[in-house]
Design an enzyme around this catalytic site. Structure first.
Site, PDB file in Angstrom:
ATOM      1  N   SER A   1      54.829  19.005  -8.450  1.00  0.00           N
ATOM      2  CA  SER A   1      53.771  19.726  -7.722  1.00  0.00           C
ATOM      3  C   SER A   1      53.286  20.954  -8.474  1.00  0.00           C
ATOM      4  O   SER A   1      54.039  21.567  -9.231  1.00  0.00           O
ATOM      5  CB  SER A   1      54.311  20.177  -6.367  1.00  0.00           C
ATOM      6  OG  SER A   1      54.639  19.047  -5.610  1.00  0.00           O
TER       7      SER A   1
ATOM      8  N   ARG B   1       2.153  14.832   6.377  1.00  0.00           N
ATOM      9  CA  ARG B   1       2.968  15.257   7.520  1.00  0.00           C
ATOM     10  C   ARG B   1       4.466  15.311   7.196  1.00  0.00           C
ATOM     11  O   ARG B   1       5.253  15.830   7.973  1.00  0.00           O
ATOM     12  CB  ARG B   1       2.715  14.329   8.719  1.00  0.00           C
ATOM     13  CG  ARG B   1       1.422  14.709   9.442  1.00  0.00           C
ATOM     14  CD  ARG B   1       1.220  13.875  10.671  1.00  0.00           C
ATOM     15  NE  ARG B   1       0.831  12.515  10.335  1.00  0.00           N
ATOM     16  CZ  ARG B   1       0.955  11.481  11.167  1.00  0.00           C
ATOM     17  NH1 ARG B   1       1.467  11.653  12.365  1.00  0.00           N
ATOM     18  NH2 ARG B   1       0.568  10.273  10.801  1.00  0.00           N
TER      19      ARG B   1
ATOM     20  N   GLY C   1      -3.756   0.667  16.417  1.00  0.00           N
ATOM     21  CA  GLY C   1      -4.775  -0.347  16.646  1.00  0.00           C
ATOM     22  C   GLY C   1      -4.225  -1.354  17.661  1.00  0.00           C
ATOM     23  O   GLY C   1      -3.060  -1.724  17.589  1.00  0.00           O
TER      24      GLY C   1
ATOM     25  N   TYR D   1      43.252  17.459  -8.046  1.00  0.00           N
ATOM     26  CA  TYR D   1      42.001  17.116  -8.723  1.00  0.00           C
ATOM     27  C   TYR D   1      42.319  16.278  -9.955  1.00  0.00           C
ATOM     28  O   TYR D   1      43.070  16.713 -10.836  1.00  0.00           O
ATOM     29  CB  TYR D   1      41.229  18.380  -9.144  1.00  0.00           C
ATOM     30  CG  TYR D   1      40.044  18.028 -10.005  1.00  0.00           C
ATOM     31  CD1 TYR D   1      38.982  17.285  -9.477  1.00  0.00           C
ATOM     32  CD2 TYR D   1      39.991  18.373 -11.357  1.00  0.00           C
ATOM     33  CE1 TYR D   1      37.912  16.911 -10.265  1.00  0.00           C
ATOM     34  CE2 TYR D   1      38.910  17.997 -12.146  1.00  0.00           C
ATOM     35  CZ  TYR D   1      37.876  17.263 -11.591  1.00  0.00           C
ATOM     36  OH  TYR D   1      36.812  16.885 -12.368  1.00  0.00           O
TER      37      TYR D   1
ATOM     38  N   ASN E   1      40.046  19.709 -16.996  1.00  0.00           N
ATOM     39  CA  ASN E   1      39.280  18.825 -17.889  1.00  0.00           C
ATOM     40  C   ASN E   1      38.133  19.531 -18.597  1.00  0.00           C
ATOM     41  O   ASN E   1      37.527  18.969 -19.496  1.00  0.00           O
ATOM     42  CB  ASN E   1      38.724  17.639 -17.091  1.00  0.00           C
ATOM     43  CG  ASN E   1      37.829  18.075 -15.952  1.00  0.00           C
ATOM     44  OD1 ASN E   1      38.025  19.130 -15.374  1.00  0.00           O
ATOM     45  ND2 ASN E   1      36.846  17.266 -15.634  1.00  0.00           N
TER      46      ASN E   1
ATOM     47  N   ARG F   1      34.387  10.711  -6.456  1.00  0.00           N
ATOM     48  CA  ARG F   1      33.090  10.959  -7.093  1.00  0.00           C
ATOM     49  C   ARG F   1      32.794   9.869  -8.122  1.00  0.00           C
ATOM     50  O   ARG F   1      33.666   9.039  -8.425  1.00  0.00           O
ATOM     51  CB  ARG F   1      33.106  12.349  -7.723  1.00  0.00           C
ATOM     52  CG  ARG F   1      33.084  13.459  -6.661  1.00  0.00           C
ATOM     53  CD  ARG F   1      33.265  14.818  -7.285  1.00  0.00           C
ATOM     54  NE  ARG F   1      32.341  15.038  -8.388  1.00  0.00           N
ATOM     55  CZ  ARG F   1      32.558  15.901  -9.380  1.00  0.00           C
ATOM     56  NH1 ARG F   1      33.660  16.621  -9.411  1.00  0.00           N
ATOM     57  NH2 ARG F   1      31.679  16.029 -10.348  1.00  0.00           N
TER      58      ARG F   1
ATOM     59  N   LYS G   1       5.857  10.435   0.268  1.00  0.00           N
ATOM     60  CA  LYS G   1       6.729   9.966   1.353  1.00  0.00           C
ATOM     61  C   LYS G   1       7.476   8.676   1.030  1.00  0.00           C
ATOM     62  O   LYS G   1       8.618   8.509   1.452  1.00  0.00           O
ATOM     63  CB  LYS G   1       5.967   9.843   2.666  1.00  0.00           C
ATOM     64  CG  LYS G   1       4.967   8.720   2.755  1.00  0.00           C
ATOM     65  CD  LYS G   1       4.431   8.631   4.174  1.00  0.00           C
ATOM     66  CE  LYS G   1       3.261   7.686   4.254  1.00  0.00           C
ATOM     67  NZ  LYS G   1       2.771   7.545   5.629  1.00  0.00           N
TER      68      LYS G   1
ATOM     69  N   LEU H   1       0.833  -1.213   0.000  1.00  0.00           N
ATOM     70  CA  LEU H   1       0.000   0.000   0.000  1.00  0.00           C
ATOM     71  C   LEU H   1       0.864   1.258   0.000  1.00  0.00           C
ATOM     72  O   LEU H   1       1.632   1.488   0.926  1.00  0.00           O
ATOM     73  CB  LEU H   1      -0.912   0.022   1.226  1.00  0.00           C
ATOM     74  CG  LEU H   1      -1.804  -1.199   1.440  1.00  0.00           C
ATOM     75  CD1 LEU H   1      -2.787  -0.929   2.574  1.00  0.00           C
ATOM     76  CD2 LEU H   1      -2.549  -1.580   0.164  1.00  0.00           C
TER      77      LEU H   1
HETATM   78  C1  UD1 Z   1      -3.276   1.641  10.492  1.00  0.00           C
HETATM   79  C2  UD1 Z   1      -4.036   0.500  11.174  1.00  0.00           C
HETATM   80  C3  UD1 Z   1      -3.693   0.499  12.668  1.00  0.00           C
HETATM   81  C4  UD1 Z   1      -2.196   0.379  12.856  1.00  0.00           C
HETATM   82  C5  UD1 Z   1      -1.471   1.489  12.107  1.00  0.00           C
HETATM   83  C6  UD1 Z   1      -0.001   1.268  12.144  1.00  0.00           C
HETATM   84  C7  UD1 Z   1      -6.101   0.212   9.901  1.00  0.00           C
HETATM   85  C8  UD1 Z   1      -7.536   0.462   9.878  1.00  0.00           C
HETATM   86  N1  UD1 Z   1      -5.443   0.677  10.978  1.00  0.00           N
HETATM   87  O1  UD1 Z   1      -3.790   2.836  11.000  1.00  0.00           O
HETATM   88  O2  UD1 Z   1      -4.345  -0.590  13.309  1.00  0.00           O
HETATM   89  O3  UD1 Z   1      -1.871   0.416  14.239  1.00  0.00           O
HETATM   90  O4  UD1 Z   1      -1.874   1.488  10.715  1.00  0.00           O
HETATM   91  O5  UD1 Z   1       0.653   2.356  11.555  1.00  0.00           O
HETATM   92  O6  UD1 Z   1      -5.573  -0.427   9.028  1.00  0.00           O
HETATM   93  N2  UD1 Z   1      -3.417   3.686   2.864  1.00  0.00           N
HETATM   94  C9  UD1 Z   1      -3.792   3.667   1.566  1.00  0.00           C
HETATM   95  N3  UD1 Z   1      -5.064   4.013   1.230  1.00  0.00           N
HETATM   96  C10 UD1 Z   1      -6.007   4.358   2.157  1.00  0.00           C
HETATM   97  C11 UD1 Z   1      -5.609   4.391   3.507  1.00  0.00           C
HETATM   98  C12 UD1 Z   1      -4.309   4.035   3.834  1.00  0.00           C
HETATM   99  O7  UD1 Z   1      -2.975   3.346   0.693  1.00  0.00           O
HETATM  100  O8  UD1 Z   1      -7.135   4.630   1.782  1.00  0.00           O
HETATM  101  C13 UD1 Z   1      -2.041   3.301   3.215  1.00  0.00           C
HETATM  102  C14 UD1 Z   1      -1.211   4.475   3.660  1.00  0.00           C
HETATM  103  O9  UD1 Z   1      -0.429   4.945   2.587  1.00  0.00           O
HETATM  104  C15 UD1 Z   1      -0.319   3.914   4.726  1.00  0.00           C
HETATM  105  C16 UD1 Z   1      -1.105   2.747   5.272  1.00  0.00           C
HETATM  106  O10 UD1 Z   1      -2.090   2.436   4.323  1.00  0.00           O
HETATM  107  O11 UD1 Z   1       0.878   3.427   4.188  1.00  0.00           O
HETATM  108  C17 UD1 Z   1      -1.686   3.048   6.652  1.00  0.00           C
HETATM  109  O12 UD1 Z   1      -2.649   4.048   6.531  1.00  0.00           O
HETATM  110  P1  UD1 Z   1      -2.994   5.019   7.726  1.00  0.00           P
HETATM  111  O13 UD1 Z   1      -4.188   5.808   7.328  1.00  0.00           O
HETATM  112  O14 UD1 Z   1      -1.777   5.738   8.133  1.00  0.00           O
HETATM  113  O15 UD1 Z   1      -3.407   3.997   8.861  1.00  0.00           O
HETATM  114  P2  UD1 Z   1      -3.473   4.272  10.397  1.00  0.00           P
HETATM  115  O16 UD1 Z   1      -4.636   5.132  10.708  1.00  0.00           O
HETATM  116  O17 UD1 Z   1      -2.154   4.685  10.879  1.00  0.00           O
END
Ligand code: UD1
Length: 459
Positions: free
Chosen positions: A390, A17, A143, A351, A371, A318, A24, A10
């Site tokens: 030198s 943030r 969670g 260099y 160069n 480099r 990110k 995902l």
């Molecule tokens: C989620 C978990 C939570 C866990 C936490 C850990 C769920 C409902 N909750 O919460 O239990 O403790 O992660 O960090 O899963 N993303 C998508 N599409 C969406 C929503 C999210 O791609 O529609 C991806 C985000 O890019 C991210 C990840 O899923 O990489 C987590 O999404 P985020 O909304 O941050 O979840 P949390 O609320 O943190």
């Protein structure tokens, strides 16, 4: 027969943030985008197929991630409706039928293949869902994993949890393995009846249990499960990643005087018996041969260092720097796109760019290969055994022959034949006694100025 495995990664999150114009998952850890670390871990855990769920900057993420995965297909999540709906964006991939479906957040660069492997092993042992969790003293926002009799009963999102549940410090990292033949029916049963009004992936635990299935939690080290949400998290992940990699290198025979000051990259290759002194920074594309010493405060990038070479202190290699065995690049030297032949010495304040330096050649302090003419780059070739005095400027394109000498302070604009001695400077003239005359004249001048000043201030 090995179980087939689809990894759904995902990466559709906005990452607001991070306060960045770049999404990110493209921010680097160990000079490799975060998403690529995740792809590598999934691959190492045996995912033979991968589905990448993208949102913003889909093309850029796809380009970065695909080379690090296996059999990757990409999906765009049009609407951000929660982690459950994000996984279902890859519905057609899941529907192809796999033994295991791994769900991994694209922003967890430190996830280990062994931990993902443990989640898959739990499925092989009969679980329908295996959730990767970690323990923390500050579980706020995560969670919570609710267990009973060794099984996972539910995952309760922080916003939906009771005070009693909020006291639990075993947390969901967001990564899980789901039995492939049940995955679609479990995911399709998720609704959005919760505090956030989102489709929670975490609901698959209770849905599975209601259908008579078994869910388990995998207790994993928190260091592996850091998610990148802010630049602070990114720096924390970098620090942990560097610690881990340095430790691996040291255990493989690399010495580091002050390991906490050394930085390496994801693709750094270092042979045994190399010494890295304090404050060495190694960018991408570096390979260092056995027995080499990289002295303090050196910076290497896109460079090859042969066996028993010496680099620095304060040297910069480099891209395209290619030091052959036993060669030396000393303090305050910069080398770019240049071969430094076997046992050649480039010792101080030099260099070398777009050049070939022959075996055993010696470049004196302050040698500069000129160069660049402001438009094009040109090549300098220095023969084996040549000696460049030198403070010489070698104006490319130019060739210094084998075993040739260049007198100190020369500006070399013409090729120097093998074994020749080149003088590229004005001839020195000595005027007997003239220093005394000059000094007297200067002292007279100084005295005259002092007299003028004292008369002026008396007025
Ligand atoms: C989620 C978990 C939570 C866990 C936490 C850990 C769920 C409902 N909750 O919460 O239990 O403790 O992660 O960090 O899963 N993303 C998508 N599409 C969406 C929503 C999210 O791609 O529609 C991806 C985000 O890019 C991210 C990840 O899923 O990489 C987590 O999404 P985020 O909304 O941050 O979840 P949390 O609320 O943190």
């Amino acid at each position: 027969m090995a179980r087939s495995c689809l990894a759904v990664v995902l990466a559709a999150g906005e990452g607001t943030r991070m306060k960045s114009s770049m999404i990110k998952v493209l921010h680097p850890v160990g000079n490799l985008p975060v998403i690529c670390h995740v792809m590598k871990a999934a691959s190492g855990a045996g995912a033979d197929t991968m589905a990448l769920v993208l949102g913003r900057d889909a093309d850029a993420v796809r380009d970065a991630a695909v080379p690090y995965g296996n059999n990757v297909s990409t999906f765009v999540q049009e609407q951000r409706l929660g982690t459950g709906s994000a996984v279902l964006a890859a519905r057609t991939a899941i529907a192809k039928g796999f033994d295991d479906v791994l769900v991994i957040f694209g922003d967890t660069p430190l996830i280990g293949e062994e931990t993902l492997g443990r989640a898959r092993a739990a499925l092989a042992a009969g679980a329908d869902v295996a959730v990767i969790g970690f323990r923390t003293e500050n579980p706020f926002g995560y969670g919570r994993l609710l267990e009973s009799d060794g099984e996972l009963v539910a995952i309760r999102e922080h916003k939906d949890a009771t005070d009693e549940e909020r006291a639990i410090n075993f947390c969901n990292a967001g990564l899980m393995a789901i039995s492939g033949d049940k995955a679609l029916s479990l995911l399709d049963a998720i609704d959005c009846d919760n505090a956030k009004g989102e489709y929670y992936l975490t609901d698959v635990v209770e849905i599975s249990r209601r259908a008579g299935g078994k869910a388990v939690a995998i207790d994993a080290p928190w260091e592996e499960l850091i998610g990148i949400d802010t630049r602070v998290g990114l720096a924390e992940a970098e620090s942990l990643w560097q610690q881990r990699r340095r430790r691996e290198l040291m255990l493989a025979g690399v010495s580091m005087t002050a390991p906490e000051t050394v930085f390496v990259s994801h693709d750094t290759v270092i042979s045994p018996d190399v010494l890295l002194e304090p404050n060495v920074v190694i960018g991408p594309g570096v390979e260092i041969g056995a027995g080499a010493t990289i002295h303090a405060f050196s910076h290497l990038e896109g460079a090859t260092v042969g066996a028993n070479c010496s680099v620095g202190p304060f040297a910069r290699l480099r891209p395209g720097a290619d030091m052959q065995d036993r060669s030396k690049v000393g303090n305050f030297c910069e080398v770019k796109k240049a071969v430094i032949g076997e046992a050649a010495k480039v010792n101080h304040l030099t260099y070398v760019g777009d050049a070939f330096v022959g075996a055993g050649a010696n470049l004196g302090a302050g040698t500069i290969t000129c160069n660049y003419d402001g438009v094009n780059k040109h090549v300098t070739t220095i023969g084996q055994g040549a000696f460049v005095g030198s403070n010489s400027a070698l104006v490319a394109p130019v060739t210094i022959g084998n075993n040739a000498y260049v007198a100190s302070g020369s500006v070399v604009t013409m090729n120097v034949p093998d074994d020749a001695l080149a003088f590229g400077r004005a001839r020195q003239v000595n005027k007997d006694g003239l220093a005394t005359t000059l000094r007297r004249r200067n002292e007279d001048e100084k005295q005259r100025r002092q007299n003028d000043n004292s008369q002026g201030s008396g007025r």
